[in-house]
Scaffold this motif. Structure first.
Motif, PDB file in Angstrom:
ATOM      1  N   CYS A 135      51.909  71.872   6.353  1.00 19.77           N
ATOM      2  CA  CYS A 135      51.343  73.266   6.303  1.00 19.77           C
ATOM      3  C   CYS A 135      50.898  73.756   7.408  1.00 19.77           C
ATOM      4  CB  CYS A 135      49.845  72.626   6.307  1.00 19.77           C
ATOM      5  SG  CYS A 135      49.087  71.407   6.704  1.00 19.77           S
ATOM      6  N   GLU A 241      51.511  64.734  13.285  1.00 21.27           N
ATOM      7  CA  GLU A 241      51.317  66.687  13.291  1.00 21.27           C
ATOM      8  C   GLU A 241      52.205  67.286  14.528  1.00 21.27           C
ATOM      9  OE1 GLU A 241      49.866  67.158  10.877  1.00 21.27           O
ATOM     10  OE2 GLU A 241      49.223  69.553  10.325  1.00 21.27           O
ATOM     11  N   ARG A 268      41.521  69.800  15.429  1.00 21.56           N
ATOM     12  CA  ARG A 268      41.332  69.569  13.941  1.00 21.56           C
ATOM     13  C   ARG A 268      39.766  69.758  14.031  1.00 21.56           C
ATOM     14  NH1 ARG A 268      43.451  69.039   9.635  1.00 21.56           N
ATOM     15  NH2 ARG A 268      43.791  66.514   9.655  1.00 21.56           N
ATOM     16  N   HIS A 275      43.792  76.415   8.428  1.00 22.09           N
ATOM     17  CA  HIS A 275      44.600  76.299   9.508  1.00 22.09           C
ATOM     18  C   HIS A 275      44.874  77.721  10.807  1.00 22.09           C
ATOM     19  CE1 HIS A 275      44.420  72.337   8.324  1.00 22.09           C
ATOM     20  NE2 HIS A 275      45.612  72.222   8.301  1.00 22.09           N
TER      21      HIS A 275
END
Ligand code: HSE
Length: 372
Positions: A135, A241, A268, A275
């Motif tokens: 994402c 990530e 996070r 995001h």
């Protein structure tokens, strides 16, 4: 019409996918079959014509009858079922939200506003696996992809502010529960304008430190906090990530043999489903800022350039502004003190829409068009 099996459609990403397919009338273009990993034989709760009872998502003979399978069930399911299905000679299209197959040579990461030519080339050459991207990567490209398409990016570094939704629906619930617990721990003092803010702060810290503070998902507080690590360690100091940034961006762009250097730090934060990321780009040349605006606005019809002004940035360039919409906002555009080739940018988009479900929905439309 293509027989299309849907798996994992009751989860969060799957539900967003179904909502989008309903609003775009996609069910008129396919013959849908709804599978379940746990409730085969139950009635289909969706208000869609030709409803059959739910089929067994582990029944390979049923899956083999599909022309297209769309899975939002997760990598565990993909790893179990996909190889067996292909092993039986199944030659249908496998569309997947999970990362399990993403790096395979016979899979394309789908983000058609950015890589339609890669997708079309793949379809022509017989590729049958089309996988949604990470994402964060997809949203970065939906915001800044114009510069990549014009091959203007020498390198980029992104600092992310990732929402709870990227970790899952239970994490979103936990974030709100934590917020509520914090407020509840000091509500009396909040209602008293004369109360001490330092006392309020002390009590909220005590609340977080207590054994009863709800944090089963991350094992850490997110409300009133941030978490500077997302996903597992890959062994070189990067989180998984962070690793995906360079690997997936270059795969999406079809330039694995000539990769652009991308790196950053993924964090996070307590946003719900959008995001954000602050990106530093080194451009290959000193592109005038007005030209940068035009190039970015042409990234896609969903890319929205926000003027680098305080009011516009606070109103339009936030998770609150874009959540639940297909718009990916990009702003805070300016040249940096390091020189005219250094561009600062900030982009934000809905993690469940362009970050997950929408590229899957659109590759289904593209496959339908290709097969017709
Ligand atoms: N890995 C992402 C996150 C979501 O944790 O936010 C999936 O792309």
């Amino acid at each position: 019409m293509l027989k299309t099996g849907l798996i994992g459609w009751r989860g969060m990403v799957g539900s967003v996918l179904i909502e989008r397919m309903l609003s775009e009338n996609n069910f008129r273009l396919i013959h849908p079959y709804f599978f379940s990993t746990s409730q085969a034989g139950s009635p289909n709760p969706l208000d869609i014509s030709d409803r059959q009872p739910l089929m067994d998502a582990f029944d390979l003979s049923c899956l083999r009858g599909m022309d297209v399978i769309i899975s939002c069930q997760g990598s565990g399911y993909t790893k179990q079922v996909y190889p067996e299905l292909r092993g039986l000679g199944w030659a249908g299209y496998w569309i997947d939200a999970a990362s399990a197959l993403r790096s395979n040579n016979d899979a394309i990461i789908v983000l058609d506003p950015i890589n339609r030519s890669v997708i079309d080339g793949g379809l022509e050459s017989g590729i049958k696996n089309f996988i949604g991207g990470n994402c964060t990567v997809s949203l970065m490209l939906m915001g800044l992809g114009g510069l990549f398409k014009e091959d203007l990016v020498e390198w980029a570094s992104s600092m992310t502010y990732q929402a709870a939704s990227g970790a899952g629906s239970n994490n979103m619930r936990e974030l709100i529960t934590q917020m509520g617990r914090l407020e509840g721990s000091v509500s009396d003092l909040l209602n008293d304008p004369k109360s001490s803010i330092l006392e309020i702060d002390r009590l909220t810290r005590e609340c977080v430190a207590s054994d009863t503070f709800p944090m089963t998902e991350w094992n850490q507080p997110l409300a009133g906090n941030l978490l500077p690590w997302i996903d597992s360690e890959v062994g070189n100091g990067q989180s998984r990530e962070e690793y995906k940034n360079q690997a997936e961006t270059n795969k999406i762009l079809g330039r694995c043999n000539n990769p652009i250097a991308l790196d950053g730090l993924c964090v996070r934060v307590g946003a719900m489903r959008s995001h954000s990321q602050a990106v530093t780009l080194k451009l290959r040349q000193d592109v005038p800022l007005d030209d940068v605006h035009v190039i970015l606005a042409n990234t896609s019809v969903w890319t929205r350039v926000v003027q680098n002004k305080k009011d516009a940035s606070l109103a339009e360039l936030t998770p609150a502004a874009v959540s639940g919409t297909l718009q990916v906002a990009v702003g805070r555009l300016r040249k940096m003190n390091m020189g005219g080739q250094y561009l600062s940018a900030f982009t934000v988009g809905d993690q469940l829409l362009w970050g997950a479900a929408e590229p899957l929905r659109r590759i289904l439309e593209i496959i339908i068009e290709f097969e017709s």
